[in-house]
Structure formats: C-alpha cells, structure tokens
Design a protein around this motif. Structure first.
Motif, PDB file in Angstrom:
ATOM      1  N   PRO A 138      28.793   8.071  49.463  1.00  0.00           N
ATOM      2  CA  PRO A 138      27.861   6.955  49.295  1.00  0.00           C
ATOM      3  C   PRO A 138      26.402   7.382  49.447  1.00  0.00           C
ATOM      4  CG  PRO A 138      28.966   6.805  51.414  1.00  0.00           C
ATOM      5  CD  PRO A 138      29.652   7.892  50.650  1.00  0.00           C
ATOM      6  N   PHE A 139      26.177   8.561  50.007  1.00  0.00           N
ATOM      7  CA  PHE A 139      24.805   9.060  50.109  1.00  0.00           C
ATOM      8  C   PHE A 139      24.352   9.674  48.779  1.00  0.00           C
ATOM      9  CE2 PHE A 139      26.427   8.997  54.438  1.00  0.00           C
ATOM     10  CZ  PHE A 139      25.407   8.335  55.101  1.00  0.00           C
ATOM     11  N   LYS A 140      25.306   9.975  47.920  1.00  0.00           N
ATOM     12  CA  LYS A 140      25.002  10.423  46.558  1.00  0.00           C
ATOM     13  C   LYS A 140      24.925   9.223  45.614  1.00  0.00           C
ATOM     14  CE  LYS A 140      27.095  13.072  42.737  1.00  0.00           C
ATOM     15  NZ  LYS A 140      28.240  13.929  42.322  1.00  0.00           N
ATOM     16  N   PHE A 141      25.724   8.213  45.903  1.00  0.00           N
ATOM     17  CA  PHE A 141      25.818   7.000  45.078  1.00  0.00           C
ATOM     18  C   PHE A 141      25.582   5.800  46.001  1.00  0.00           C
ATOM     19  CE2 PHE A 141      28.777   3.739  43.133  1.00  0.00           C
ATOM     20  CZ  PHE A 141      28.009   3.490  42.009  1.00  0.00           C
ATOM     21  N   PRO A 142      24.311   5.564  46.387  1.00  0.00           N
ATOM     22  CA  PRO A 142      24.023   4.575  47.436  1.00  0.00           C
ATOM     23  C   PRO A 142      23.838   3.147  46.935  1.00  0.00           C
ATOM     24  CG  PRO A 142      22.014   5.698  46.848  1.00  0.00           C
ATOM     25  CD  PRO A 142      23.093   6.279  45.961  1.00  0.00           C
ATOM     26  N   VAL A 143      24.524   2.797  45.856  1.00  0.00           N
ATOM     27  CA  VAL A 143      24.374   1.451  45.292  1.00  0.00           C
ATOM     28  C   VAL A 143      24.806   0.385  46.295  1.00  0.00           C
ATOM     29  CG1 VAL A 143      25.216  -0.107  43.491  1.00  0.00           C
ATOM     30  CG2 VAL A 143      24.587   2.235  42.913  1.00  0.00           C
ATOM     31  N   PHE A 144      25.821   0.715  47.101  1.00  0.00           N
ATOM     32  CA  PHE A 144      26.285  -0.216  48.136  1.00  0.00           C
ATOM     33  C   PHE A 144      25.810   0.229  49.524  1.00  0.00           C
ATOM     34  CE2 PHE A 144      29.230  -0.779  44.623  1.00  0.00           C
ATOM     35  CZ  PHE A 144      29.330  -2.159  44.547  1.00  0.00           C
ATOM     36  N   GLN A 145      24.749   1.022  49.545  1.00  0.00           N
ATOM     37  CA  GLN A 145      24.223   1.613  50.766  1.00  0.00           C
ATOM     38  C   GLN A 145      25.259   2.566  51.376  1.00  0.00           C
ATOM     39  OE1 GLN A 145      21.569  -0.625  53.203  1.00  0.00           O
ATOM     40  NE2 GLN A 145      21.545  -2.371  51.825  1.00  0.00           N
ATOM     41  N   ALA A 146      25.001   3.034  52.592  1.00  0.00           N
ATOM     42  CA  ALA A 146      25.882   4.046  53.177  1.00  0.00           C
ATOM     43  C   ALA A 146      25.803   3.997  54.696  1.00  0.00           C
ATOM     44  CB  ALA A 146      25.489   5.439  52.666  1.00  0.00           C
ATOM     45  N   GLY A 147      26.704   4.735  55.328  1.00  0.00           N
ATOM     46  CA  GLY A 147      26.707   4.804  56.784  1.00  0.00           C
ATOM     47  C   GLY A 147      27.074   3.476  57.420  1.00  0.00           C
ATOM     48  N   THR A 148      26.446   3.182  58.544  1.00  0.00           N
ATOM     49  CA  THR A 148      26.773   1.952  59.276  1.00  0.00           C
ATOM     50  C   THR A 148      26.285   0.704  58.551  1.00  0.00           C
ATOM     51  OG1 THR A 148      24.731   2.175  60.563  1.00  0.00           O
ATOM     52  CG2 THR A 148      26.736   3.113  61.511  1.00  0.00           C
ATOM     53  N   ARG A 149      25.414   0.875  57.563  1.00  0.00           N
ATOM     54  CA  ARG A 149      24.875  -0.273  56.829  1.00  0.00           C
ATOM     55  C   ARG A 149      25.548  -0.466  55.474  1.00  0.00           C
ATOM     56  NH1 ARG A 149      22.171  -3.637  60.244  1.00  0.00           N
ATOM     57  NH2 ARG A 149      20.756  -2.460  61.572  1.00  0.00           N
ATOM     58  N   VAL A 150      26.678   0.183  55.252  1.00  0.00           N
ATOM     59  CA  VAL A 150      27.355   0.050  53.963  1.00  0.00           C
ATOM     60  C   VAL A 150      27.738  -1.414  53.729  1.00  0.00           C
ATOM     61  CG1 VAL A 150      29.676   0.471  54.867  1.00  0.00           C
ATOM     62  CG2 VAL A 150      29.139   1.068  52.491  1.00  0.00           C
ATOM     63  N   CYS A 151      27.683  -1.844  52.499  1.00  0.00           N
ATOM     64  CA  CYS A 151      27.946  -3.242  52.145  1.00  0.00           C
ATOM     65  C   CYS A 151      29.395  -3.619  52.459  1.00  0.00           C
ATOM     66  CB  CYS A 151      27.661  -3.453  50.661  1.00  0.00           C
ATOM     67  SG  CYS A 151      28.088  -5.099  50.063  1.00  0.00           S
ATOM     68  N   ILE A 152      29.588  -4.629  53.289  1.00  0.00           N
ATOM     69  CA  ILE A 152      30.948  -5.025  53.660  1.00  0.00           C
ATOM     70  C   ILE A 152      31.638  -5.784  52.524  1.00  0.00           C
ATOM     71  CG2 ILE A 152      30.451  -5.089  56.125  1.00  0.00           C
ATOM     72  CD1 ILE A 152      30.225  -8.128  55.909  1.00  0.00           C
TER      73      ILE A 152
END
Length: 312
Positions: A138-152
């Motif tokens: 998701p850090f390469k494709f951050p459309v839904f953000q990444a890490g602890t803030r990834v889109c639920i």
C-alpha cells in the motif's frame, strides 16, 4: 461524521468507476476479458461469493485507480524528525504524498506505467489456470492510504464497484459520445470534467427531451413523465408523504439527516439480498427486549436459524 460518510462512501467510488468505464471503452480486449469473467456469474445473482471470485475485475479497478486515483494527493503530519525512509523533517511538519504521480512513476510500475494494463496486477499472465492477484504494498499503491491509517472501507468499496460494474457491463455496451480524451481534475475528490457522457448502440443521447422547453437563459424545468411510460422505477402504489416532525427518526427541519436516502438504499439492498436467499427463523419465541441506548438495540441480539430458500 455524516459528511465523511457521504464523501468517502460515494464520491471516490463513482469517480473510480467513471474512469474505468472510459478506459474499458478504449480497450476492447480488456472489456472482453472482463465480460468473460462476469457473464458466467451473472445468473448466480452477483452475491458476495461471486463478487469475491472476480479477480480480473479487481485488477481492472486497481489499474483505473492507479492511473486516476480519486484522491490524487493527501497530507499527513510527521510524528518524528525522521520519516521511515530516512528523510529528515521536523516533527509536526506537513508531508504531502501524490498518488496520481506515484501511479505514473517508471521506477515503480515500469516503462509502460502510462498504459492501462490490468495484467500487471497478476503474478503471471491469466490463462487456463485461475489467475492470482499479487500482493502490492500500500506504500507503493497508496490509493486507500497505508499503515495504521489504511481505509477500513477498502474491501467494501471494491465489492460495491464490482457489483455496479458487473451489473452495467452485463447489460450495456458503453459508448462515449465524445472521442476526445477526458480531463482529470484533481480536486478534493478528483473527477472527470463534465462527467462521462455516453449513449447506447444506435440511439442518440438527448438529455433535453426531459425538459418542457429547450434549456436556455431561464432555468430549465423537468417535465412530468408518467411512470407507466418510463417504468425504470416501476409504477404502482405510491408512498404517502409523512411529516418528519411526526416521524422524526431521521430528525427534521434544517437538521434532517442528509444520509436518509442512502441509508434506505443500503437497508433495502441488504434486506432484499438476505430474504431472497434465506428464511429467517428466530431461535426464541419470546418477544425481544428493546434497549434505548445511544443507538438502540435488541438485548442479546437476534439469534436465528437460517434456511436457504430454494431457487425456482
């Protein structure tokens, strides 16, 4: 909260599907592959299990999101003086990332990064064996953000888009009215200038036929159309209007819930989906107890047995 729900649950998915429909109209081979995946599953009703199986459709959606992300840029504030990659910043600095630009970087996606190629999302070329979507950071494709803030709501968004795209493509061929490449506008939620205007084979797209007179300087007025002439929303019994002050479930006046119609659409979809497949049989014969807390609920929930309905 309500504004976030409306914006995140509606605008990004509609923007993503708009671009996907245009990309498919420009890539017949991809559209044909997509139809090959969709058509065998349409008769099953496009339920949850059927939608999960649509890996090529998800690849198409990911590819459209890579090229035209609904949120083309976003910002965070640095929690420390050093970012995870070693870049030095000051704690609290605003750090902006650019999904639109990242989706077109050769060092991330290769020399063909400007091209619409859903197969890049598979470990190997889809063939006789079942294609498998490869994991992408998701850090390469951050459309839904990444890490602890990834889109639920990520997976729900994919389910919604798969359902709509499958339902539309199984019934219609999308033919854009204009041959010009549409313009991408990176606002709060990115969109296509003027939307995607399209018609169907052999018919002309004429929105003005819905007005009493040709729209001009004066505000055009939609003319009334009898539902039996235009039965898209069916005709028949009409719900009588009930004043919200008599039925204030969604509040009333200037504070009326702006998500009322969306809530009804969601509930109608899920209730219809469940009842068309299962018979609900409560385990207990006792009347459940209503608990009026902040959000009212049934004590202990509704314990049921389910019986699958026979498909006629």
């Amino acid at each position: 909260m309500v504004i976030s729900f409306i914006m995140v649950g509606r605008d990004p998915t509609s923007a993503a599907m708009t671009w996907l429909f245009w990309l498919l109209s420009e890539n017949d081979d991809v559209e044909n592959k997509l139809l090959q995946e969709v058509e065998p599953l349409i008769s099953l009703g496009l339920g949850f299990e059927e939608l999960k199986e649509m890996s090529y459709k998800k690849a198409c959606l990911c590819e459209a999101l890579r090229l035209y992300p609904p949120v083309s840029w976003d910002s965070k504030h640095a929690a420390n003086d050093v970012l995870p990659d070693g870049t030095r910043v000051k704690k609290g600095d605003k750090v902006t990332y650019f999904p639109y630009g990242m989706g077109r970087m050769e060092n991330l996606w290769g020399e063909d990064c400007e091209e619409f190629k859903p197969n890049r999302w598979f470990d190997s070329e889809p063939g006789i064996t079942e294609p498998v979507l490869k994991p992408v950071s998701p850090f390469k494709f951050p459309v839904f953000q990444a890490g602890t803030r990834v889109c639920i709501g990520k997976e729900m968004a994919f389910m919604q888009m798969k359902f709509v795209v499958g339902s539309v493509l199984s019934r219609f061929e999308i033919i854009p009215v204009s041959k010009h490449k549409p313009v991408f506008v990176p606002l709060l939620t990115a969109h296509m200038v003027g939307g995607l205007k399209w018609g169907n084979d052999g018919e002309e797209f004429k929105p003005n036929q819905w007005f009493d007179s040709e729209p001009g300087i004066m505000e055009p007025v939609l003319k009334p159309i009898r539902p039996f002439k235009f039965p898209v929303f069916q005709a028949g019994p009409v719900l009588k209007p009930i004043r919200p002050f008599k039925f204030p479930v969604f509040q009333a006046g200037p504070r009326v819930c702006i998500g009322e119609e969306m809530a009804f659409m969601q509930m109608k979809f899920f209730v219809g989906y469940v009842l068309s497949r299962f018979e609900i049989i409560p385990v207990s014969k006792h009347k459940p107890v209503f608990v009026p807390l902040l959000t009212a609920h049934i004590v202990g929930g509704l314990k049921v047995k389910i019986k699958r309905r026979e498909v006629k």
